[in-house]
Design a protein around this motif. Structure first.
Motif, PDB file in Angstrom:
ATOM      1  N   ILE A 170      31.190  -5.437  25.600  1.00 34.16           N
ATOM      2  CA  ILE A 170      30.728  -6.265  24.484  1.00 34.16           C
ATOM      3  C   ILE A 170      30.392  -5.345  23.312  1.00 34.16           C
ATOM      4  N   PRO A 171      31.031  -5.520  22.151  1.00 33.43           N
ATOM      5  CA  PRO A 171      30.903  -4.543  21.068  1.00 33.43           C
ATOM      6  C   PRO A 171      29.676  -4.682  20.171  1.00 33.43           C
ATOM      7  N   LYS A 172      29.052  -5.866  20.139  1.00 32.90           N
ATOM      8  CA  LYS A 172      27.941  -6.095  19.205  1.00 32.90           C
ATOM      9  C   LYS A 172      26.660  -6.467  19.953  1.00 32.90           C
ATOM     10  N   ILE A 173      25.554  -5.928  19.460  1.00 33.22           N
ATOM     11  CA  ILE A 173      24.246  -6.236  20.036  1.00 33.22           C
ATOM     12  C   ILE A 173      23.272  -6.575  18.915  1.00 33.22           C
ATOM     13  N   LYS A 174      22.474  -7.607  19.138  1.00 35.03           N
ATOM     14  CA  LYS A 174      21.356  -7.900  18.253  1.00 35.03           C
ATOM     15  C   LYS A 174      20.074  -7.834  19.088  1.00 35.03           C
ATOM     16  N   ILE A 175      19.068  -7.176  18.540  1.00 38.84           N
ATOM     17  CA  ILE A 175      17.793  -6.992  19.230  1.00 38.84           C
ATOM     18  C   ILE A 175      16.692  -7.592  18.372  1.00 38.84           C
ATOM     19  N   ASN A 176      15.898  -8.494  18.958  1.00 37.29           N
ATOM     20  CA  ASN A 176      14.779  -9.015  18.158  1.00 37.29           C
ATOM     21  C   ASN A 176      13.511  -8.199  18.437  1.00 37.29           C
ATOM     22  N   THR A 177      12.719  -8.022  17.410  1.00 38.41           N
ATOM     23  CA  THR A 177      11.510  -7.206  17.525  1.00 38.41           C
ATOM     24  C   THR A 177      10.336  -7.895  16.847  1.00 38.41           C
ATOM     25  N   PHE A 178       9.156  -7.496  17.264  1.00 39.82           N
ATOM     26  CA  PHE A 178       7.919  -7.921  16.605  1.00 39.82           C
ATOM     27  C   PHE A 178       6.828  -6.891  16.908  1.00 39.82           C
ATOM     28  N   TYR A 179       6.354  -6.883  18.149  1.00 40.64           N
ATOM     29  CA  TYR A 179       5.281  -5.973  18.541  1.00 40.64           C
ATOM     30  C   TYR A 179       5.779  -4.518  18.569  1.00 40.64           C
ATOM     31  N   ASP A 217       8.495 -16.492  20.037  1.00 40.06           N
ATOM     32  CA  ASP A 217       8.686 -16.895  21.432  1.00 40.06           C
ATOM     33  C   ASP A 217      10.176 -16.750  21.783  1.00 40.06           C
ATOM     34  N   THR A 218      10.517 -17.025  23.025  1.00 37.61           N
ATOM     35  CA  THR A 218      11.884 -16.737  23.487  1.00 37.61           C
ATOM     36  C   THR A 218      12.944 -17.574  22.792  1.00 37.61           C
ATOM     37  N   GLY A 219      12.705 -18.876  22.681  1.00 33.73           N
ATOM     38  CA  GLY A 219      13.690 -19.739  22.030  1.00 33.73           C
ATOM     39  C   GLY A 219      13.831 -19.453  20.553  1.00 33.73           C
ATOM     40  N   GLY A 220      12.700 -19.296  19.874  1.00 31.59           N
ATOM     41  CA  GLY A 220      12.732 -18.994  18.446  1.00 31.59           C
ATOM     42  C   GLY A 220      13.354 -17.645  18.160  1.00 31.59           C
ATOM     43  N   GLY A 221      13.088 -16.677  19.032  1.00 35.00           N
ATOM     44  CA  GLY A 221      13.680 -15.349  18.866  1.00 35.00           C
ATOM     45  C   GLY A 221      15.188 -15.368  19.007  1.00 35.00           C
ATOM     46  N   ILE A 222      15.676 -16.122  20.003  1.00 35.10           N
ATOM     47  CA  ILE A 222      17.123 -16.258  20.203  1.00 35.10           C
ATOM     48  C   ILE A 222      17.759 -16.957  19.004  1.00 35.10           C
ATOM     49  N   LEU A 223      17.158 -18.059  18.576  1.00 27.59           N
ATOM     50  CA  LEU A 223      17.706 -18.810  17.443  1.00 27.59           C
ATOM     51  C   LEU A 223      17.741 -17.963  16.177  1.00 27.59           C
ATOM     52  N   ASN A 224      16.711 -17.192  15.940  1.00 29.69           N
ATOM     53  CA  ASN A 224      16.669 -16.323  14.755  1.00 29.69           C
ATOM     54  C   ASN A 224      17.795 -15.295  14.787  1.00 29.69           C
ATOM     55  N   MET A 225      18.077 -14.740  15.955  1.00 29.32           N
ATOM     56  CA  MET A 225      19.188 -13.783  16.065  1.00 29.32           C
ATOM     57  C   MET A 225      20.535 -14.482  15.869  1.00 29.32           C
ATOM     58  N   GLY A 256       9.576 -11.760  12.122  1.00 28.92           N
ATOM     59  CA  GLY A 256       8.942 -12.208  10.875  1.00 28.92           C
ATOM     60  C   GLY A 256       7.435 -12.125  10.938  1.00 28.92           C
ATOM     61  N   ASP A 257       6.759 -13.034  10.263  1.00 34.54           N
ATOM     62  CA  ASP A 257       5.303 -12.987  10.152  1.00 34.54           C
ATOM     63  C   ASP A 257       4.588 -13.288  11.461  1.00 34.54           C
ATOM     64  N   GLU A 258       5.259 -14.014  12.353  1.00 35.79           N
ATOM     65  CA  GLU A 258       4.661 -14.302  13.659  1.00 35.79           C
ATOM     66  C   GLU A 258       5.745 -14.216  14.731  1.00 35.79           C
ATOM     67  N   ILE A 259       5.298 -13.921  15.950  1.00 36.96           N
ATOM     68  CA  ILE A 259       6.239 -13.838  17.054  1.00 36.96           C
ATOM     69  C   ILE A 259       6.803 -15.231  17.328  1.00 36.96           C
TER      70      ILE A 259
END
Length: 229
Positions: free
Chosen positions: A49-58, A87-95, A82-85
């Motif tokens: 798989i050639p592309k990776i997206k990583i979500n971060t906060f803490y 959660d898992t679903g929101g993090g996936i959707l944002n990516m 962003g300004d607040e974490i």
């Protein structure tokens, strides 16, 4: 068809690993001289798989610095919650909102991914596209869990997930997901279990069963045991 982008969830606080995670994010804890995040990235690389997206906060700066210094030979993009974490679903959707792809492999770096899983991911991908579905999870029997205290998440019958009094199967931290399942979501912060619960009601939550011992950094005690394993 083929998955071209993998998403790695790295935003959490890792509170069950305190005090280790007071100073370092959980994905940067090490198992046998490799961070959990590096193990996950190399696994994705081995999948082709050639592309990776990583979500971060803490402690996101540490993850950003780690990716820059390692110089992985992949297209890796870091997406800040962003300004607040979120959660898992929101993090996936944002990516997902930062990609033009429709289908994604999502991995939790808490699981220690090894090459035995490669064939299972390929089987999961094949089932997903052949059956034109929107979400498939990799699950494992509780009997194969290194952490014997983990409770089951689902029951699995003929590649379909249900929830009942049995729930003998644990989610491994791997799933393939289509962006369409987020179309009715109006909020930014939510758990992926909300999506799963909706699919369960429709009898549309699918699974592939892994037969590999499930090693997952669930808490400090288990982490210490895994280091000795």
């Amino acid at each position: 068809m083929k998955i071209n982008t993998a998403l790695i969830l790295c935003a959490g606080y890792g509170k069950r690993l305190n005090p280790l995670t007071h100073k370092a994010p959980k994905p940067l804890l090490k198992i046998k001289d490799q961070t959990l995040l590096e193990i996950t990235i190399k696994f994705i690389q081995n999948l082709g798989i050639p592309k990776i997206k990583i979500n971060t906060f803490y402690l996101r700066e540490q993850i950003e610095e780690f990716i820059i210094n390692k110089k992985f030979e992949l297209d890796i993009e870091i997406i800040f919650d962003g300004d607040e974490i979120l959660d898992t679903g929101g993090g996936i959707l944002n990516m997902i909102n930062h990609s033009k792809e429709d289908n994604f492999l999502v991995l939790n770096p808490d699981t220690i991914w090894n090459n035995e899983y490669l064939d299972y991911i390929k089987q999961m991908e094949q089932f997903y596209f052949l059956n034109n579905i929107e979400n498939i999870l990799m699950v494992v029997s509780k009997n194969l869990s290194f952490d014997k205290n983990l409770k089951g998440d689902f029951n699995c019958i003929n590649n379909k997930l249900k929830k009942n009094f049995l729930n003998n199967y644990i989610f491994t931290g791997s799933q393939i997901i289509n962006k369409k399942i987020f179309k009715d979501i109006k909020k930014k912060k939510f758990s992926i279990t909300e999506i799963w619960d909706d699919l369960l009601k429709k009898n549309r939550l699918f699974a592939l069963e892994s037969k590999i011992e499930f090693k997952h950094v669930s808490n400090l005690d288990i982490y210490k045991k895994l280091l000795k394993n």
